[in-house]
Design an enzyme around this catalytic site. Structure first.
Site, mmCIF file in Angstrom:
data_model
loop_
_atom_site.group_PDB
_atom_site.id
_atom_site.type_symbol
_atom_site.label_atom_id
_atom_site.label_comp_id
_atom_site.label_asym_id
_atom_site.label_seq_id
_atom_site.Cartn_x
_atom_site.Cartn_y
_atom_site.Cartn_z
ATOM 1 N N CYS A 216 3.040 19.847 2.556
ATOM 2 C CA CYS A 216 3.938 19.286 1.535
ATOM 3 C C CYS A 216 3.165 18.728 0.349
ATOM 4 O O CYS A 216 3.710 18.681 -0.766
ATOM 5 C CB CYS A 216 4.832 18.211 2.146
ATOM 6 S SG CYS A 216 3.947 16.817 2.853
ATOM 7 N N HIS B 68 6.581 12.169 3.583
ATOM 8 C CA HIS B 68 6.887 13.457 2.972
ATOM 9 C C HIS B 68 6.820 13.341 1.454
ATOM 10 O O HIS B 68 7.178 12.308 0.879
ATOM 11 C CB HIS B 68 8.279 13.915 3.419
ATOM 12 C CG HIS B 68 8.685 15.235 2.854
ATOM 13 N ND1 HIS B 68 7.968 16.392 3.076
ATOM 14 C CD2 HIS B 68 9.735 15.588 2.064
ATOM 15 C CE1 HIS B 68 8.556 17.393 2.449
ATOM 16 N NE2 HIS B 68 9.623 16.927 1.827
#
Length: 470
Positions: A129, A211
Site C-alpha cells: 500500500c 493503511h
C-alpha cells in the site's frame, strides 16, 4: 511519527500475472533476471511511515524532482502539493470504520470509462500500500509538471485502459518497484513475513494494521484513491476562489473527527511536493544574476561620478541591461542598499539549500540504519563477552543491582520488624515478672500485721530521724 504501514490485500497467486498482457509486466528489465516474476507478488514487505523513506523510494523509482514532507498542521499552507498520503489505523470491525464506509459509499465512482481515465489500482498484493499510495499521486499528475522517469512512464503507458485489479497486479509484478520497495524495509519485516508465510500480511489477521490512501486533484475534482476499496471516491470540486487544498482540508477535518471518535489518534499525513532544492536553486540563480547587474551598475555609477568631479564634462550614462537601473532612477546609496539586501537574500537561500542537502543526507543515513541487520553483530559481541568470562559480571552489574537494593530494603524492613517485636516481648516479660514480686511483698506484710501501703524504706527513714532527736 513512524508507524508500519502494511495494508493487506487479497493474496496474488503464482499464476496471477496471466490475467495481464505480457507487455505490462515489464519483464524485460534487468532486475527480472535475478527475481522470478511468479515470486514478486509474494514477497512485498511492510514499510514505515517516514517522509525520508518515501523520498528515497521515489528516487529509486526514478522520479528525482519530488519529495515527501510530513504535515503537522492542516491549517498551515503547503506550496504546490501534488497530492496527500494519509496513514490511518485499519480495523474493519470498529464502529468508526462503519461510519466511514457509510459516508464514502455515496461518493463511489462506478462508471468504467471514468475509472479507466485515471490511474486507480486495487491492492491485490499484500504490504504494497505504500507504493500504491505514491503511484496513485504521481501517475495522476500532469506529465508536463513532473518527470516520472523511465520505469513509471512505462508503467503508466502499459496499464492505460486496464481494470483496477490488473493495474494492481502490474504494480506487484514490476521488478523495479518490488526491489525498490523491499530495499527500504526493516529486517524485522522480513522475519515477520517468513513466520506468517509468504504473501500474507501478519497484522491484517491480528486486527492491527495501518493503511495508506491518497488524495489527489483530477480534472477539478478531489479524488480519494484507496486500493482496498472497489472504486475511487470523488469528494467533488472546490470553489473558484479556492485552491484544491482547501477542499482537502475540509474533507480531512471531517474524516479525522469520525476516525478519532474512539480516542484513536494514531494517524499520519504526508504531502508529495516538488523538490525544494530545485526552487531554491532557481531562486539563487535569479538573485545572483540581479546581484551582478546591481554591482555592475554601481561600479559604473561610481566611475561616472569620479569622472564628473575631475572636470571632464558630463558623466557618461552607463550601459545597463535594464532601464530600471539607470543612474537617473537610483543613486549610489540606493544601489548599495539594494546590493546589501541581495547579499542577505543569497546568504539565507544558500543556508536553506545547505539545510535541504543535509536533510537528504540524513535520510540516507537513517535508511542505512533502518535496513541494516544488527543481529550478527549483537550475537558475535555477546559471544565474545561470554568467551572472555565477563558477560555474567556485566549482567550482574547492570541488571541485578535493582533487585539487590529491593531485596536489601525488604530485609532491613524485616529486621526492624523483628527487633521491634523482640523489644515489645521483653518489655511485656519484664512487666509480667515484676507483678508477682510485688504481690509476695504485700502478702508477707499482711502476715506480719503491717500495713501493706507503707513501704520498708519509709519506716527506716522515720526511725533514723527518731535516733537523731534522742
Amino acid at each position: 511519527m513512524n508507524m508500519t504501514g502494511g495494508g493487506a490485500g487479497p493474496q496474488a497467486g503464482p499464476n496471477s500475472s496471466c490475467n495481464i498482457p505480457n507487455s505490462s509486466l515489464l519483464a524485460t528489465a534487468p532486475v527480472a533476471a535475478t527475481m522470478p516474476i511468479a515470486q514478486l507478488a509474494d514477497g512485498w514487505l511492510e514499510l514505515e511511515s517516514d517522509p525520508g523513506l518515501f523520498t528515497l523510494l521515489l528516487e529509486d523509482f526514478g522520479c528525482h524532482d519530488v519529495q515527501v514532507e510530513e504535515v503537522y498542521d492542516l491549517q498551515k499552507p503547503i506550496e504546490s502539493p501534488y497530492g496527500f498520503i494519509f496513514l490511518f489505523r485499519w480495523i474493519e470491525e470498529r464502529r468508526a470504520r462503519r461510519k466511514i464506509v457509510e459516508t464514502t459509499a455515496e461518493i463511489f465512482v462506478k462508471d468504467e470509462e471514468a475509472i479507466s481515465s485515471i490511474f486507480f489500482a486495487q491492492q491485490v498484493v499484500p504490504n504494497s500500500c505504500a507504493t500504491h499510495a505514491l503511484l496513485s499521486v504521481l501517475l495522476n499528475c500532469n506529465e508536463n509538471n513532473l518527470q516520472l522517469g523511465d520505469t513509471l512512464s512505462r508503467l503508466k503507458a502499459h496499464t492505460k485502459g486496464m481494470s483496477p485489479e490488473n493495474k494492481g497486479l502490474a504494480i506487484g509484478n514490476t521488478p523495479e518497484l518490488a526491489c525498490a520497495h523491499n530495499s527500504h524495509a526493516m529486517p524485522q519485516a522480513r522475519r515477520r513475513l517468513e513466520r506468517t508465510g509468504a504473501g500474507v500480511s501478519s497484522c491484517r489477521f491480528t486486527g492491527e494494521a495501518f493503511h495508506f490512501v491518497s488524495f489527489v486533484p483530477i480534472n477539478g475534482q478531489l479524488f480519494e484513491l484507496d486500493g482496498l476499496k472497489p472504486y475511487p471516491m470523488n469528494h467533488g470540486g472546490w470553489e473558484d476562489h479556492e485552491d484544491w487544498t482547501d477542499k482537502f482540508r475540509r474533507v480531512m477535518t471531517e474524516r479525522l473527527g469520525i476516525a478519532t471518535g474512539e480516542q484513536d489518534i494514531r494517524f499520519n499525513l504526508m504531502a508529495v511536493v516538488p523538490d525544494r532544492r530545485i526552487a531554491i536553486t532557481h531562486k539563487l540563480k535569479m538573485l545572483r544574476t540581479n546581484q551582478a547587474i546591481v554591482s555592475g551598475t554601481l561600479q559604473k555609477l561610481l566611475k561616472a561620478d569620479e569622472q564628473g568631479e575631475g572636470g571632464n564634462g558630463d558623466p557618461q550614462r552607463p550601459d545597463t541591461p535594464s532601464t530600471l537601473l539607470e543612474p537617473s532612477a537610483f543613486t549610489a546609496r540606493d544601489l548599495q542598499s539594494l546590493l546589501k539586501n541581495l547579499d542577505t537574500e543569497i546568504a539565507i537561500n544558500e543556508q536553506h539549500l545547505a539545510d535541504e542537502n543535509d536533510r537528504r543526507h540524513k535520510f540516507k543515513v537513517d535508511a542505512s540504519r533502518r535496513t541494516h541487520n544488527y543481529d550478527k553483530f549483537i550475537c558475535t559481541f555477546l559471544s565474545m563477552l561470554a568467551h572472555q568470562g565477563v558477560l555474567g559480571e556485566l549482567v550482574s552489574q547492570h541488571l541485578l543491582p535493582s533487585k539487590k537494593i529491593s531485596g536489601q530494603s525488604a530485609a532491613n524492613r524485616l529486621n526492624k520488624q523483628s527487633n521491634a517485636t523482640a523489644n515489645a516481648g521483653a518489655t511485656a516479660a519484664g512487666a509480667a515478672g515484676a507483678a508477682p514480686k510485688s504481690q509476695q511483698q504485700q502478702a508477707a506484710a499482711a502476715k506480719n500485721g503491717k500495713s501493706p501501703s507503707k513501704t520498708p524504706g519509709r519506716r527506716r527513714k522515720g526511725r533514723n530521724k527518731c535516733k537523731k532527736r534522742k
